[in-house]
Write a protein that holds these residues in place. Structure first.
Motif, mmCIF file in Angstrom:
data_model
loop_
_atom_site.group_PDB
_atom_site.id
_atom_site.type_symbol
_atom_site.label_atom_id
_atom_site.label_comp_id
_atom_site.label_asym_id
_atom_site.label_seq_id
_atom_site.Cartn_x
_atom_site.Cartn_y
_atom_site.Cartn_z
ATOM 1 N N ALA A 113 -2.840 -12.597 3.997
ATOM 2 C CA ALA A 113 -2.833 -13.852 3.232
ATOM 3 C C ALA A 113 -3.899 -14.808 3.744
ATOM 4 O O ALA A 113 -4.407 -15.626 2.983
ATOM 5 C CB ALA A 113 -1.456 -14.507 3.310
ATOM 6 N N ARG A 114 -4.244 -14.698 5.013
ATOM 7 C CA ARG A 114 -5.303 -15.530 5.589
ATOM 8 C C ARG A 114 -6.685 -14.977 5.283
ATOM 9 O O ARG A 114 -7.684 -15.596 5.621
ATOM 10 C CB ARG A 114 -5.139 -15.630 7.105
ATOM 11 N N GLY A 115 -6.755 -13.779 4.689
ATOM 12 C CA GLY A 115 -8.047 -13.227 4.303
ATOM 13 C C GLY A 115 -8.617 -12.192 5.253
ATOM 14 O O GLY A 115 -9.795 -11.850 5.154
ATOM 15 N N GLU A 116 -7.808 -11.662 6.169
ATOM 16 C CA GLU A 116 -8.322 -10.632 7.069
ATOM 17 C C GLU A 116 -8.562 -9.333 6.311
ATOM 18 O O GLU A 116 -7.979 -9.088 5.256
ATOM 19 C CB GLU A 116 -7.358 -10.415 8.232
ATOM 20 N N VAL A 117 -9.406 -8.483 6.854
ATOM 21 C CA VAL A 117 -9.794 -7.221 6.218
ATOM 22 C C VAL A 117 -8.602 -6.258 6.220
ATOM 23 O O VAL A 117 -8.007 -6.003 7.273
ATOM 24 C CB VAL A 117 -10.987 -6.590 6.974
ATOM 25 N N PRO A 118 -8.237 -5.713 5.048
ATOM 26 C CA PRO A 118 -7.067 -4.834 4.973
ATOM 27 C C PRO A 118 -7.141 -3.615 5.893
ATOM 28 O O PRO A 118 -6.125 -3.214 6.476
ATOM 29 C CB PRO A 118 -7.035 -4.409 3.506
ATOM 30 N N ALA A 119 -8.317 -3.024 6.062
ATOM 31 C CA ALA A 119 -8.427 -1.843 6.934
ATOM 32 C C ALA A 119 -8.118 -2.193 8.391
ATOM 33 O O ALA A 119 -7.485 -1.412 9.102
ATOM 34 C CB ALA A 119 -9.822 -1.237 6.813
ATOM 35 N N VAL A 120 -8.533 -3.362 8.821
ATOM 36 C CA VAL A 120 -8.266 -3.806 10.195
ATOM 37 C C VAL A 120 -6.769 -4.053 10.374
ATOM 38 O O VAL A 120 -6.173 -3.656 11.377
ATOM 39 C CB VAL A 120 -9.081 -5.069 10.539
ATOM 40 N N VAL A 121 -6.171 -4.699 9.389
ATOM 41 C CA VAL A 121 -4.732 -4.988 9.459
ATOM 42 C C VAL A 121 -3.936 -3.683 9.454
ATOM 43 O O VAL A 121 -2.989 -3.519 10.221
ATOM 44 C CB VAL A 121 -4.305 -5.909 8.298
ATOM 45 N N ALA A 122 -4.319 -2.730 8.608
ATOM 46 C CA ALA A 122 -3.632 -1.437 8.569
ATOM 47 C C ALA A 122 -3.756 -0.714 9.901
ATOM 48 O O ALA A 122 -2.808 -0.055 10.359
ATOM 49 C CB ALA A 122 -4.189 -0.580 7.435
ATOM 50 N N GLY A 123 -4.904 -0.841 10.547
ATOM 51 C CA GLY A 123 -5.077 -0.241 11.864
ATOM 52 C C GLY A 123 -4.149 -0.849 12.897
ATOM 53 O O GLY A 123 -3.577 -0.133 13.725
ATOM 54 N N ARG A 124 -3.976 -2.157 12.833
ATOM 55 C CA ARG A 124 -3.045 -2.829 13.755
ATOM 56 C C ARG A 124 -1.608 -2.381 13.510
ATOM 57 O O ARG A 124 -0.839 -2.185 14.452
ATOM 58 C CB ARG A 124 -3.150 -4.341 13.613
ATOM 59 N N VAL A 125 -1.237 -2.241 12.242
ATOM 60 C CA VAL A 125 0.123 -1.781 11.911
ATOM 61 C C VAL A 125 0.336 -0.385 12.476
ATOM 62 O O VAL A 125 1.385 -0.079 13.040
ATOM 63 C CB VAL A 125 0.355 -1.804 10.383
ATOM 64 N N GLY A 126 -0.668 0.486 12.341
ATOM 65 C CA GLY A 126 -0.564 1.841 12.872
ATOM 66 C C GLY A 126 -0.457 1.881 14.384
ATOM 67 O O GLY A 126 0.181 2.776 14.943
ATOM 68 N N GLU A 127 -1.078 0.912 15.061
ATOM 69 C CA GLU A 127 -0.973 0.849 16.521
ATOM 70 C C GLU A 127 0.417 0.423 16.967
ATOM 71 O O GLU A 127 0.944 0.927 17.950
ATOM 72 C CB GLU A 127 -1.999 -0.147 17.084
ATOM 73 N N VAL A 128 0.992 -0.517 16.245
ATOM 74 C CA VAL A 128 2.297 -1.054 16.639
ATOM 75 C C VAL A 128 3.415 -0.059 16.357
ATOM 76 O O VAL A 128 4.325 0.114 17.164
ATOM 77 C CB VAL A 128 2.570 -2.391 15.916
ATOM 78 N N THR A 129 3.353 0.590 15.210
ATOM 79 C CA THR A 129 4.383 1.553 14.822
ATOM 80 C C THR A 129 3.708 2.883 14.531
ATOM 81 O O THR A 129 3.006 3.021 13.541
ATOM 82 C CB THR A 129 5.157 1.072 13.586
ATOM 83 N N ALA A 130 3.900 3.846 15.401
ATOM 84 C CA ALA A 130 3.217 5.139 15.295
ATOM 85 C C ALA A 130 3.534 5.824 13.968
ATOM 86 O O ALA A 130 4.689 5.921 13.564
ATOM 87 C CB ALA A 130 3.629 6.032 16.450
ATOM 88 N N GLY A 131 2.493 6.265 13.281
ATOM 89 C CA GLY A 131 2.664 6.983 12.033
ATOM 90 C C GLY A 131 2.983 6.104 10.841
ATOM 91 O O GLY A 131 3.342 6.608 9.784
ATOM 92 N N ALA A 132 2.874 4.800 10.990
ATOM 93 C CA ALA A 132 3.233 3.882 9.908
ATOM 94 C C ALA A 132 2.134 3.833 8.852
ATOM 95 O O ALA A 132 0.959 3.996 9.143
ATOM 96 C CB ALA A 132 3.494 2.491 10.448
ATOM 97 N N THR A 133 2.557 3.610 7.622
ATOM 98 C CA THR A 133 1.628 3.390 6.518
ATOM 99 C C THR A 133 1.922 2.025 5.914
ATOM 100 O O THR A 133 3.055 1.550 5.948
ATOM 101 C CB THR A 133 1.760 4.475 5.437
ATOM 102 N N MET A 134 0.888 1.417 5.349
ATOM 103 C CA MET A 134 1.020 0.076 4.794
ATOM 104 C C MET A 134 0.530 0.091 3.356
ATOM 105 O O MET A 134 -0.489 0.702 3.049
ATOM 106 C CB MET A 134 0.177 -0.898 5.624
ATOM 107 N N SER A 135 1.266 -0.556 2.473
ATOM 108 C CA SER A 135 0.805 -0.740 1.097
ATOM 109 C C SER A 135 0.863 -2.226 0.765
ATOM 110 O O SER A 135 1.713 -2.956 1.275
ATOM 111 C CB SER A 135 1.648 0.076 0.119
ATOM 112 N N VAL A 136 -0.070 -2.651 -0.094
ATOM 113 C CA VAL A 136 -0.207 -4.071 -0.419
ATOM 114 C C VAL A 136 -0.231 -4.235 -1.934
ATOM 115 O O VAL A 136 -0.916 -3.483 -2.631
ATOM 116 C CB VAL A 136 -1.515 -4.645 0.178
ATOM 117 N N GLN A 137 0.528 -5.196 -2.440
ATOM 118 C CA GLN A 137 0.489 -5.560 -3.853
ATOM 119 C C GLN A 137 0.301 -7.074 -3.938
ATOM 120 O O GLN A 137 0.931 -7.817 -3.202
ATOM 121 C CB GLN A 137 1.785 -5.193 -4.592
ATOM 122 N N ARG A 138 -0.559 -7.478 -4.860
ATOM 123 C CA ARG A 138 -0.763 -8.906 -5.083
ATOM 124 C C ARG A 138 -0.345 -9.231 -6.503
ATOM 125 O O ARG A 138 -0.713 -8.552 -7.449
ATOM 126 C CB ARG A 138 -2.220 -9.289 -4.870
#
Length: 109
Positions: free
Chosen positions: A44-69
């Motif tokens: 929501a602050r405008g960060e790059v989705p690929a970077v955010v998805a990488g952070r999610v994957g680091e925090v929770t192993a094997g996690a996937t992220m989907s985004v809808q606006r």
């Protein structure tokens, strides 16, 4: 050690292991939900989705992220595998968060 005590220790050990695994699964669910909230705020602050998805994957192993606006709302769903000892994967943990998209410099309302 008596035979009765030896027989009683096996079910006790199984119950204790199950309780420990349930506590770990509960902790993993909280981690997935917190990751969804943090990812939604970052996007929501405008960060790059690929970077955010990488952070999610680091925090929770094997996690996937989907985004809808949808209009000025952003929804992030995070899914992570749920593994059980000796059995392997038995399901998935999910977490989601909805946040308003913040206006960045130069954007119109």
């Amino acid at each position: 050690m008596t035979a009765e005590l030896a027989v009683g220790l096996v079910p006790l050990a199984v119950v204790l292991l199950l309780a420990a695994w349930l506590a770990a699964a509960g902790t993993a669910q909280v981690r997935v939900q917190l990751a969804a909230g943090a990812a939604a705020r970052a996007l929501a602050r405008g960060e790059v989705p690929a970077v955010v998805a990488g952070r999610v994957g680091e925090v929770t192993a094997g996690a996937t992220m989907s985004v809808q606006r949808s209009g000025d709302l952003l929804r992030v769903d995070v899914e992570a595998p749920l593994d059980a000892p000796l059995v392997g994967r038995i399901g998935r943990l999910t977490g989601s968060a909805v946040v308003p998209v913040e206006l960045l410099d130069g954007e119109d309302a």
